[in-house]
Write a protein that holds these residues in place. Structure first.
Motif, PDB file in Angstrom:
ATOM      1  N   SER A 264       0.833  -1.199   0.000  1.00  0.00           N
ATOM      2  CA  SER A 264       0.000   0.000   0.000  1.00  0.00           C
ATOM      3  C   SER A 264       0.872   1.255   0.000  1.00  0.00           C
ATOM      4  N   GLY A 265       0.515   2.186  -0.897  1.00  0.00           N
ATOM      5  CA  GLY A 265       1.274   3.442  -1.029  1.00  0.00           C
ATOM      6  C   GLY A 265       2.592   3.258  -1.763  1.00  0.00           C
ATOM      7  N   GLN A 266       2.791   2.123  -2.370  1.00  0.00           N
ATOM      8  CA  GLN A 266       4.058   1.851  -3.047  1.00  0.00           C
ATOM      9  C   GLN A 266       3.830   1.657  -4.546  1.00  0.00           C
ATOM     10  N   ASP A 267       4.902   1.966  -5.308  1.00  0.00           N
ATOM     11  CA  ASP A 267       4.918   1.611  -6.721  1.00  0.00           C
ATOM     12  C   ASP A 267       5.701   0.321  -6.858  1.00  0.00           C
ATOM     13  N   VAL A 268       5.275  -0.519  -7.803  1.00  0.00           N
ATOM     14  CA  VAL A 268       5.936  -1.810  -7.978  1.00  0.00           C
ATOM     15  C   VAL A 268       6.669  -1.815  -9.317  1.00  0.00           C
ATOM     16  N   PHE A 269       7.937  -2.209  -9.271  1.00  0.00           N
ATOM     17  CA  PHE A 269       8.769  -2.247 -10.483  1.00  0.00           C
ATOM     18  C   PHE A 269       9.315  -3.642 -10.722  1.00  0.00           C
ATOM     19  N   VAL A 270       9.630  -3.904 -11.990  1.00  0.00           N
ATOM     20  CA  VAL A 270      10.267  -5.187 -12.315  1.00  0.00           C
ATOM     21  C   VAL A 270      11.174  -4.981 -13.533  1.00  0.00           C
ATOM     22  N   ARG A 271      12.188  -5.827 -13.659  1.00  0.00           N
ATOM     23  CA  ARG A 271      13.062  -5.760 -14.828  1.00  0.00           C
ATOM     24  C   ARG A 271      12.706  -6.888 -15.793  1.00  0.00           C
ATOM     25  N   VAL A 325       0.241 -15.839 -23.874  1.00  0.00           N
ATOM     26  CA  VAL A 325       1.200 -16.518 -22.995  1.00  0.00           C
ATOM     27  C   VAL A 325       0.871 -16.214 -21.538  1.00  0.00           C
ATOM     28  N   THR A 326       1.402 -17.010 -20.654  1.00  0.00           N
ATOM     29  CA  THR A 326       1.300 -16.704 -19.231  1.00  0.00           C
ATOM     30  C   THR A 326       2.694 -16.486 -18.688  1.00  0.00           C
ATOM     31  N   ALA A 327       2.807 -15.598 -17.714  1.00  0.00           N
ATOM     32  CA  ALA A 327       4.116 -15.249 -17.173  1.00  0.00           C
ATOM     33  C   ALA A 327       4.084 -15.279 -15.661  1.00  0.00           C
ATOM     34  N   GLU A 328       5.284 -15.443 -15.124  1.00  0.00           N
ATOM     35  CA  GLU A 328       5.413 -15.527 -13.676  1.00  0.00           C
ATOM     36  C   GLU A 328       6.534 -14.589 -13.242  1.00  0.00           C
ATOM     37  N   ILE A 329       6.344 -13.947 -12.099  1.00  0.00           N
ATOM     38  CA  ILE A 329       7.413 -13.110 -11.551  1.00  0.00           C
ATOM     39  C   ILE A 329       7.590 -13.495 -10.095  1.00  0.00           C
ATOM     40  N   LYS A 330       8.815 -13.858  -9.721  1.00  0.00           N
ATOM     41  CA  LYS A 330       9.062 -14.255  -8.333  1.00  0.00           C
ATOM     42  C   LYS A 330       8.896 -13.031  -7.438  1.00  0.00           C
ATOM     43  N   PRO A 331       8.217 -13.179  -6.317  1.00  0.00           N
ATOM     44  CA  PRO A 331       7.959 -12.003  -5.444  1.00  0.00           C
ATOM     45  C   PRO A 331       9.237 -11.250  -5.082  1.00  0.00           C
ATOM     46  N   GLU A 332      10.354 -11.980  -4.848  1.00  0.00           N
ATOM     47  CA  GLU A 332      11.578 -11.295  -4.404  1.00  0.00           C
ATOM     48  C   GLU A 332      12.201 -10.434  -5.499  1.00  0.00           C
ATOM     49  N   MET A 333      11.764 -10.615  -6.756  1.00  0.00           N
ATOM     50  CA  MET A 333      12.294  -9.817  -7.850  1.00  0.00           C
ATOM     51  C   MET A 333      11.525  -8.512  -8.037  1.00  0.00           C
ATOM     52  N   LEU A 334      10.419  -8.372  -7.333  1.00  0.00           N
ATOM     53  CA  LEU A 334       9.652  -7.137  -7.460  1.00  0.00           C
ATOM     54  C   LEU A 334      10.242  -6.083  -6.538  1.00  0.00           C
ATOM     55  N   MET A 335      10.326  -4.863  -7.049  1.00  0.00           N
ATOM     56  CA  MET A 335      10.892  -3.782  -6.250  1.00  0.00           C
ATOM     57  C   MET A 335       9.779  -2.835  -5.831  1.00  0.00           C
ATOM     58  N   LEU A 336       9.673  -2.611  -4.538  1.00  0.00           N
ATOM     59  CA  LEU A 336       8.653  -1.693  -4.017  1.00  0.00           C
ATOM     60  C   LEU A 336       9.309  -0.362  -3.687  1.00  0.00           C
ATOM     61  N   LEU A 337       8.779   0.700  -4.273  1.00  0.00           N
ATOM     62  CA  LEU A 337       9.341   2.025  -4.019  1.00  0.00           C
ATOM     63  C   LEU A 337       8.211   2.970  -3.683  1.00  0.00           C
ATOM     64  N   PRO A 338       8.473   3.909  -2.756  1.00  0.00           N
ATOM     65  CA  PRO A 338       7.404   4.824  -2.344  1.00  0.00           C
ATOM     66  C   PRO A 338       6.805   5.551  -3.537  1.00  0.00           C
ATOM     67  N   LYS A 339       5.507   5.667  -3.551  1.00  0.00           N
ATOM     68  CA  LYS A 339       4.789   6.346  -4.634  1.00  0.00           C
ATOM     69  C   LYS A 339       5.174   7.820  -4.686  1.00  0.00           C
ATOM     70  N   GLY A 340       5.147   8.374  -5.877  1.00  0.00           N
ATOM     71  CA  GLY A 340       5.323   9.824  -6.009  1.00  0.00           C
ATOM     72  C   GLY A 340       6.762  10.270  -5.989  1.00  0.00           C
ATOM     73  N   ALA A 341       7.669   9.453  -5.443  1.00  0.00           N
ATOM     74  CA  ALA A 341       9.083   9.830  -5.407  1.00  0.00           C
ATOM     75  C   ALA A 341       9.724   9.524  -6.751  1.00  0.00           C
ATOM     76  N   ALA A 342       8.993   9.873  -7.811  1.00  0.00           N
ATOM     77  CA  ALA A 342       9.450   9.527  -9.154  1.00  0.00           C
ATOM     78  C   ALA A 342      10.797  10.168  -9.455  1.00  0.00           C
ATOM     79  N   GLY A 343      10.936  11.385  -9.045  1.00  0.00           N
ATOM     80  CA  GLY A 343      12.233  12.060  -9.182  1.00  0.00           C
ATOM     81  C   GLY A 343      12.643  12.364 -10.610  1.00  0.00           C
ATOM     82  N   GLU A 344      11.786  12.171 -11.563  1.00  0.00           N
ATOM     83  CA  GLU A 344      12.205  12.378 -12.965  1.00  0.00           C
ATOM     84  C   GLU A 344      12.071  13.809 -13.452  1.00  0.00           C
TER      85      GLU A 344
END
Lengths: 344, 263
Positions: A264-271, A325-344
């Motif tokens: 909650s309140g986080q953005d989720v990223f993946v590579r 297709v179906t895809a899977e992402i291991k939970p530990e590979m997901l990166m949680l970062l605070p929302k709004g701190a986009a910094g761009e």
């Protein structure tokens, strides 16, 4: 020599803040890369360290135990490699490399010996007598490096030293530069906008954005534990999911993902390399693009999140465009970062 | 080569144009070498008139050479730092300044001379000295020196080259001496030859500024045309050619070289 910057900032007369107050510490023999998009202030920071720009009042630059803040560039004993090399067209290769030694008023025999030594190190012996405009780009780059290193500077500064070269040569020289810098055993700061270059050469990378160092760490650390969306995106091209978090679940258009923590309140990223195409994966989407890249395929999948989600596929039987297709992402590979701190 | 009619026509036109330019020159030179111009070549060839010119006007020749060299030194001392300053600080102010020092090119030499006379004519010592003519020559030739050096300097990344030298420990003076001057050399050479040639050949302005004791080469030429017999005047032309033509050729060569570098 160690380098320490405290409260160093640069404001141009028109009010543009090229560099916000910055702290930076570089250890003896450490190779640090300043990485960031153009206009982020990385070159300004480098030029302030060199003495080519005057920082705002209150800034302090320490070379070891010397405060060099008000020392002019010619007395700071730094070596600098410029983006377009800035070799002196009126001097031969030897003349260019020996110029810094001549400025130190060394005897001619010693200059000759030192120039020969540096020519050997940089594998330039056969070009020593040539005019600089009779050299190729890669050779010029090496002469520029040799010229900067010959006077044995306290600190080596490199301003996008590979960006003026063509792509194939750039990669080759990148690895060569990484080896040479360690051979010289010198404290070095390396400015680049290319993440691969920064990671290949530096011991530590300082990511810059909008005149600030936003995160600094080893290449692995930055890659695995980005502290902001900007770093995640700039280092390793992480993709952001567009979904709603409910506790440790992330609801997406193409399925539900399990998060490693409360989202909650986080953005989720993946590579891309962590998105695995597997039968019975929790995410379902449609293959849009399939790009063969030699060692792997890059698959663009739509329908999982708003943007096309990229996935790296290693193996022979890549899915074809249009397939589901179906895809899977291991939970530990997901990166949680605070929302709004986009910094761009 | 002569197969097509257009080629023949081209050749004919070229030769005609050359003849149009060269015949009077050759006639004039020959007049200076014949014993009696009115009788023609049949009266025999002689160097007598050349010797007489030397006796009458050698002072003018030396004064002109002296003036040209002095003018070269002054334009170098002013022009090189000026061009450097303009090249290092590009912008509207620099462009204005450049146009400003180029003004003497647009103002007729006579008007320039009149202005100098009005301003300094009453300073007797200065008015009667060779330095008065020098001032006129410097005003007139300076833009050529500045523009010639500026063209070469503007073509290279002077700022970064100097920064490179600075990081290697070179002081501002050392940077100027080791980087700026050697790299500006083609422009300096082209400018120097232009200045010397222009100074030697300058008539308009010099004619207004000269005194009976200070006649330059072209002023002496006019004097000889007006007051000497035709053979002497022609021999004078010959001497003028001998001095000025090699300089003109060297100037052409140096300018072409500087332009190549500026590209």
């Amino acid at each position: 020599m160690t380098l320490r910057l405290t409260n160093t900032a640069k404001t141009y007369p028109d009010g543009t803040r090229a560099l916000l107050p910055t702290e930076l510490y570089v250890d003896q023999g450490e190779i640090v890369s300043l990485l960031g998009p153009s206009g982020c202030g990385k070159t300004t920071l480098l030029r302030i360290i060199a003495g080519l720009e005057t920082p705002d009042a209150g800034s302090e630059i320490w070379f070891g135990s010397d405060n060099v803040t008000s020392l002019p560039v010619e007395r700071r004993k730094v070596g600098m490699v410029f983006q377009f090399f800035a070799l002196f067209p009126n001097m031969s290769v030897r003349g260019n490399i020996g110029y810094g030694l001549k400025m130190q008023k060394l005897p001619k025999s010693e200059i000759d010996a030192r120039v020969t030594e540096v020519l050997d190190m940089c594998q330039l012996q056969e070009f020593s007598g040539r005019a600089v405009d009779a050299l190729s780009g890669g050779q010029r780059q090496r002469v520029a490096l040799a010229r900067a290193i010959a006077p044995r500077p306290r600190l080596l500064l490199l301003d996008e030293p590979l960006s003026a070269l063509d792509a194939a040569l750039r990669e080759e020289l990148r690895d060569e530069l990484a080896v040479l810098l360690r051979e010289f055993d010198i404290t070095a700061i390396f400015v680049t906008h290319d993440q691969d270059e920064a990671m290949a050469i530096a011991d530590r990378v300082a990511v810059m954005s909008n005149g600030q160092v936003v995160q600094s760490g080893t290449p692995e650390d930055l890659y695995r534990n980005p502290k902001s969306a900007f770093v995640a995106g700039f280092v390793g091209n992480a993709m952001r999911f567009d979904g709603t978090c409910e506790g440790t679940k992330l609801k997406l258009a193409g399925g539900t993902l399990t998060l490693p923590g409360d989202g909650s309140g986080q953005d989720v990223f993946v590579r891309a390399e962590d998105v695995q195409i597997e039968a019975d994966g929790p995410l379902t989407g449609r293959v849009e693009t399939v790009t063969f890249l030699g060692t792997h395929y890059r698959i663009g999948i739509s329908g999982i999140t708003t943007d096309v989600l990229a996935s790296t596929y290693v193996g022979q039987n890549a899915p074809r465009a249009g397939e589901t297709v179906t895809a899977e992402i291991k939970p530990e590979m997901l990166m949680l970062l605070p929302k709004g701190a986009a910094g761009e | 080569m002569f197969r097509s009619k257009t080629k023949v026509l081209q050749l004919a036109v070229t030769l005609l144009a050359c003849a149009f330019l060269l015949v009077p020159t050759i006639l004039s030179v020959m007049a200076g070498l014949t014993v009696n111009y009115f009788k023609g070549i049949s009266s025999g060839l002689t160097l007598k008139w050349v010797y007489q010119v030397w006796e009458l006007y050698s002072e003018s020749i030396f004064l002109s050479i002296w003036l040209a060299l002095a003018c070269l030194i002054v334009t170098l001392i002013i022009g090189l730092p000026a061009a450097y300053g303009l090249a290092r600080h590009p912008g509207w102010l620099s462009r204005m300044l450049e146009e400003f020092i180029s003004l003497p090119l647009a103002v007729p030499g006579l008007a320039l001379a009149l202005a100098l006379l009005q301003l300094y004519g009453t300073l007797k010592g200065f008015r009667a000295s060779w330095t008065f003519i020098l001032v006129g020559h410097v005003l007139y030739t300076l833009p050529f020196m500045v523009r010639s050096i500026l063209a070469v300097l503007a073509a290279m990344d002077l700022k970064t080259l100097e920064e490179g030298a600075a990081t290697l420990g070179a002081s501002p003076w050392q940077r100027f001496r080791d980087i700026v001057v050697p790299n500006a050399m083609p422009g300096i050479l082209a400018g120097a030859l232009t200045v010397v040639t222009l100074s030697l050949g300058e008539f308009n302005l010099t004619w207004m500024l000269h005194t009976p004791y200070l006649k330059t080469l072209p002023v002496g030429l006019a004097d000889s045309y007006a007051s000497m017999r035709l053979e002497i005047a022609s021999a004078y032309t010959l001497i003028f050619f001998i001095i000025i033509v090699p300089l003109l050729m060297a100037m052409q060569w140096a300018s072409a070289r500087a332009q190549r570098i500026a590209k």
